[in-house]
Design a protein around this motif. Sequence first.
Motif, PDB file in Angstrom:
ATOM      1  N   HIS A 277       0.860  -1.259  -0.373  1.00  0.00           N
ATOM      2  CA  HIS A 277      -0.265   0.398  -0.040  1.00  0.00           C
ATOM      3  C   HIS A 277       0.916   1.386  -0.252  1.00  0.00           C
ATOM      4  O   HIS A 277       1.952   1.644   0.861  1.00  0.00           O
ATOM      5  N   MET A 278       0.547   2.019  -0.951  1.00  0.00           N
ATOM      6  CA  MET A 278       1.811   2.847  -0.950  1.00  0.00           C
ATOM      7  C   MET A 278       0.886   4.959  -1.248  1.00  0.00           C
ATOM      8  O   MET A 278      -0.456   4.907  -1.019  1.00  0.00           O
ATOM      9  N   GLN A 279       1.527   5.241  -0.334  1.00  0.00           N
ATOM     10  CA  GLN A 279       1.535   6.959   0.367  1.00  0.00           C
ATOM     11  C   GLN A 279       2.140   7.804  -0.347  1.00  0.00           C
ATOM     12  O   GLN A 279       3.580   7.806  -0.430  1.00  0.00           O
ATOM     13  N   VAL A 280       1.788   8.428  -1.181  1.00  0.00           N
ATOM     14  CA  VAL A 280       2.330   9.495  -2.581  1.00  0.00           C
ATOM     15  C   VAL A 280       1.965  10.628  -2.148  1.00  0.00           C
ATOM     16  O   VAL A 280       1.253  11.431  -2.892  1.00  0.00           O
ATOM     17  N   GLU A 281       3.172  10.920  -2.014  1.00  0.00           N
ATOM     18  CA  GLU A 281       2.702  12.852  -1.414  1.00  0.00           C
ATOM     19  C   GLU A 281       2.478  13.834  -2.108  1.00  0.00           C
ATOM     20  O   GLU A 281       3.615  13.328  -3.259  1.00  0.00           O
ATOM     21  N   PRO A 282       2.112  15.758  -2.885  1.00  0.00           N
ATOM     22  CA  PRO A 282       2.058  15.632  -3.604  1.00  0.00           C
ATOM     23  C   PRO A 282       3.920  16.143  -4.049  1.00  0.00           C
ATOM     24  O   PRO A 282       4.249  16.755  -2.933  1.00  0.00           O
ATOM     25  N   GLY A 283       4.394  16.406  -5.300  1.00  0.00           N
ATOM     26  CA  GLY A 283       5.937  16.308  -5.739  1.00  0.00           C
ATOM     27  C   GLY A 283       6.831  15.638  -5.443  1.00  0.00           C
ATOM     28  O   GLY A 283       7.538  15.502  -6.216  1.00  0.00           O
ATOM     29  N   ALA A 284       6.133  14.701  -4.958  1.00  0.00           N
ATOM     30  CA  ALA A 284       7.264  12.462  -4.900  1.00  0.00           C
ATOM     31  C   ALA A 284       6.963  12.471  -6.207  1.00  0.00           C
ATOM     32  O   ALA A 284       6.730  12.248  -6.635  1.00  0.00           O
ATOM     33  N   THR A 285       8.674  11.606  -6.275  1.00  0.00           N
ATOM     34  CA  THR A 285       8.783  11.110  -7.000  1.00  0.00           C
ATOM     35  C   THR A 285       8.703   9.639  -6.553  1.00  0.00           C
ATOM     36  O   THR A 285      10.324   9.656  -5.867  1.00  0.00           O
ATOM     37  N   ILE A 286       8.796   8.252  -6.786  1.00  0.00           N
ATOM     38  CA  ILE A 286       9.792   7.462  -7.022  1.00  0.00           C
ATOM     39  C   ILE A 286      10.343   7.005  -8.109  1.00  0.00           C
ATOM     40  O   ILE A 286       9.661   6.243  -9.238  1.00  0.00           O
ATOM     41  N   GLY A 287      11.717   6.969  -7.775  1.00  0.00           N
ATOM     42  CA  GLY A 287      12.717   6.946  -8.713  1.00  0.00           C
ATOM     43  C   GLY A 287      13.596   8.134  -9.361  1.00  0.00           C
ATOM     44  O   GLY A 287      13.042   7.862 -10.775  1.00  0.00           O
ATOM     45  N   GLU A 288      13.694   9.045  -8.672  1.00  0.00           N
ATOM     46  CA  GLU A 288      13.791  10.249  -8.642  1.00  0.00           C
ATOM     47  C   GLU A 288      15.737  10.271  -9.286  1.00  0.00           C
ATOM     48  O   GLU A 288      15.677  11.146 -10.806  1.00  0.00           O
ATOM     49  N   GLU A 289      16.174   9.612  -8.890  1.00  0.00           N
ATOM     50  CA  GLU A 289      17.767   9.409  -8.948  1.00  0.00           C
ATOM     51  C   GLU A 289      18.079   8.955  -9.994  1.00  0.00           C
ATOM     52  O   GLU A 289      18.932   9.342 -11.042  1.00  0.00           O
ATOM     53  N   GLU A 290      17.232   7.501 -10.227  1.00  0.00           N
ATOM     54  CA  GLU A 290      17.644   7.004 -11.765  1.00  0.00           C
ATOM     55  C   GLU A 290      16.706   6.445 -12.189  1.00  0.00           C
ATOM     56  O   GLU A 290      15.504   5.764 -10.732  1.00  0.00           O
ATOM     57  N   TRP A 291      16.302   6.073 -13.312  1.00  0.00           N
ATOM     58  CA  TRP A 291      15.608   4.730 -13.576  1.00  0.00           C
ATOM     59  C   TRP A 291      14.854   3.603 -12.090  1.00  0.00           C
ATOM     60  O   TRP A 291      16.122   2.834 -12.635  1.00  0.00           O
ATOM     61  N   LEU A 292      13.501   2.965 -12.399  1.00  0.00           N
ATOM     62  CA  LEU A 292      13.558   1.400 -11.839  1.00  0.00           C
ATOM     63  C   LEU A 292      13.696   0.551 -13.281  1.00  0.00           C
ATOM     64  O   LEU A 292      12.900   0.578 -13.347  1.00  0.00           O
ATOM     65  N   VAL A 293      14.793  -0.407 -12.590  1.00  0.00           N
ATOM     66  CA  VAL A 293      14.818  -1.622 -13.610  1.00  0.00           C
ATOM     67  C   VAL A 293      15.107  -2.963 -12.453  1.00  0.00           C
ATOM     68  O   VAL A 293      15.667  -2.999 -12.030  1.00  0.00           O
TER      69      VAL A 293
ATOM     70  N   PRO B 276       5.778  -4.996 -17.571  1.00  0.00           N
ATOM     71  CA  PRO B 276       7.049  -5.737 -16.925  1.00  0.00           C
ATOM     72  C   PRO B 276       7.948  -4.445 -16.040  1.00  0.00           C
ATOM     73  O   PRO B 276       8.342  -3.460 -17.040  1.00  0.00           O
ATOM     74  N   SER B 277       8.428  -5.055 -15.202  1.00  0.00           N
ATOM     75  CA  SER B 277       9.343  -4.366 -14.655  1.00  0.00           C
ATOM     76  C   SER B 277      10.702  -4.048 -15.168  1.00  0.00           C
ATOM     77  O   SER B 277      11.484  -3.192 -14.628  1.00  0.00           O
ATOM     78  N   THR B 278      11.386  -4.761 -16.099  1.00  0.00           N
ATOM     79  CA  THR B 278      12.059  -4.788 -17.232  1.00  0.00           C
ATOM     80  C   THR B 278      11.913  -3.487 -17.564  1.00  0.00           C
ATOM     81  O   THR B 278      13.307  -3.142 -17.693  1.00  0.00           O
ATOM     82  N   ARG B 279      11.323  -2.182 -17.861  1.00  0.00           N
ATOM     83  CA  ARG B 279      10.739  -1.471 -18.353  1.00  0.00           C
ATOM     84  C   ARG B 279      11.274  -0.316 -17.216  1.00  0.00           C
ATOM     85  O   ARG B 279      10.504  -0.157 -16.457  1.00  0.00           O
ATOM     86  N   PRO B 280      12.332   0.206 -17.940  1.00  0.00           N
ATOM     87  CA  PRO B 280      12.623   1.531 -17.094  1.00  0.00           C
ATOM     88  C   PRO B 280      11.534   2.529 -16.224  1.00  0.00           C
ATOM     89  O   PRO B 280      10.504   2.695 -17.884  1.00  0.00           O
ATOM     90  N   HIS B 281      11.037   2.919 -15.457  1.00  0.00           N
ATOM     91  CA  HIS B 281       9.895   3.009 -15.194  1.00  0.00           C
ATOM     92  C   HIS B 281      10.207   4.171 -13.453  1.00  0.00           C
ATOM     93  O   HIS B 281      10.799   4.217 -13.011  1.00  0.00           O
ATOM     94  N   ARG B 282       9.569   5.238 -13.820  1.00  0.00           N
ATOM     95  CA  ARG B 282       9.126   6.107 -12.520  1.00  0.00           C
ATOM     96  C   ARG B 282       8.331   6.477 -12.455  1.00  0.00           C
ATOM     97  O   ARG B 282       7.250   6.605 -12.747  1.00  0.00           O
ATOM     98  N   ILE B 283       7.411   6.561 -10.882  1.00  0.00           N
ATOM     99  CA  ILE B 283       6.007   7.332 -10.430  1.00  0.00           C
ATOM    100  C   ILE B 283       6.115   8.328  -9.896  1.00  0.00           C
ATOM    101  O   ILE B 283       7.065   8.782  -8.998  1.00  0.00           O
ATOM    102  N   HIS B 284       5.333   9.164 -10.144  1.00  0.00           N
ATOM    103  CA  HIS B 284       5.411  10.975  -9.741  1.00  0.00           C
ATOM    104  C   HIS B 284       4.196  11.240  -9.566  1.00  0.00           C
ATOM    105  O   HIS B 284       2.488  10.496  -9.614  1.00  0.00           O
TER     106      HIS B 284
END
Length: 201
Positions: A125-141, A175-183
Motif C-alpha cells: 500500500h503506497m501513500q505518495v505526497e504531492p510532488g514526490a517521485t519514486i525513482g527520481e535519482e535513476e529509472w527503476l528497473v 513488465p518491471s524490466t521496462r525503465p519506469h518512474r512514479i510521480h
Amino acid sequence: MKELQTNRLGALIRARRRELGLTQADLAARINKSPSYISTLESGGAAPSLNTLRHIASVLDTVAAYFFEQVPGSNENSEQPPAKGNGRLRVVRPETRKVLIDPARGNVRWELISPDLQRRMEVVHMQVEPGATIGEEEWLVHEGEECGIVLDGALEIEFEDETFRLGSGDSLYFPSTRPHRIHNRSAHTATAIWIITPPSF
C-alpha cells in the motif's frame, strides 16, 4: 520520526551485512560508495535514496522490503495465525503491517500488505505526497512484472517513451524490466495498491 526511521534502517543494514560476513568496505565497493558513507548510514547519520537502498538490498541478497519496520507500538504477534491445514493462509491486520518511509525525503510511505517476503507476490500500500517521485535519482528497473491501482488521487507512471496518468480506480500492468518512474504531480496525496512478482521492491 524520520531520525528514528533512519536509525532503525541503519541497524537493519548493519545486522544483515554482518550476517553475511561482509565488511563495510565490501558493501561500499559493491554499491560504488565510500566505507565512510556506509558507516554513517549504519549509524543513522545518513538516509539513502530508494535506489541506493535497492542496491544495498541486492548486495545483501534480499529486497528493499526486508527493511520495512513494524509500526511502533503495534504487536507483531497479533497477526492472525495460519489457518488449519494451510500455513500459506494468513490475515494481516492494518495495525500489524510493516512500514517503510522514504528514508531520504520522507514523502512516500509503503506498507507491506502481504505477510512476508516468502511469497510469489509482494503487495504494498503506497501513500505518495504531492510532488514526490519514486525513482527520481535513476529509472527503476528490475525483474518481474507489476500491477498498480490508484485508490485515491492521481499518479503518473513514466516510461522512457510514454507516460500514463492514472486517476482513482485506474490500474496499469507492465513488465518491471521496462525503465519506469512514479510521480505525484498533483496537489493532493495519492494512495495506491502495488503488486510486484516476484518480490523485488
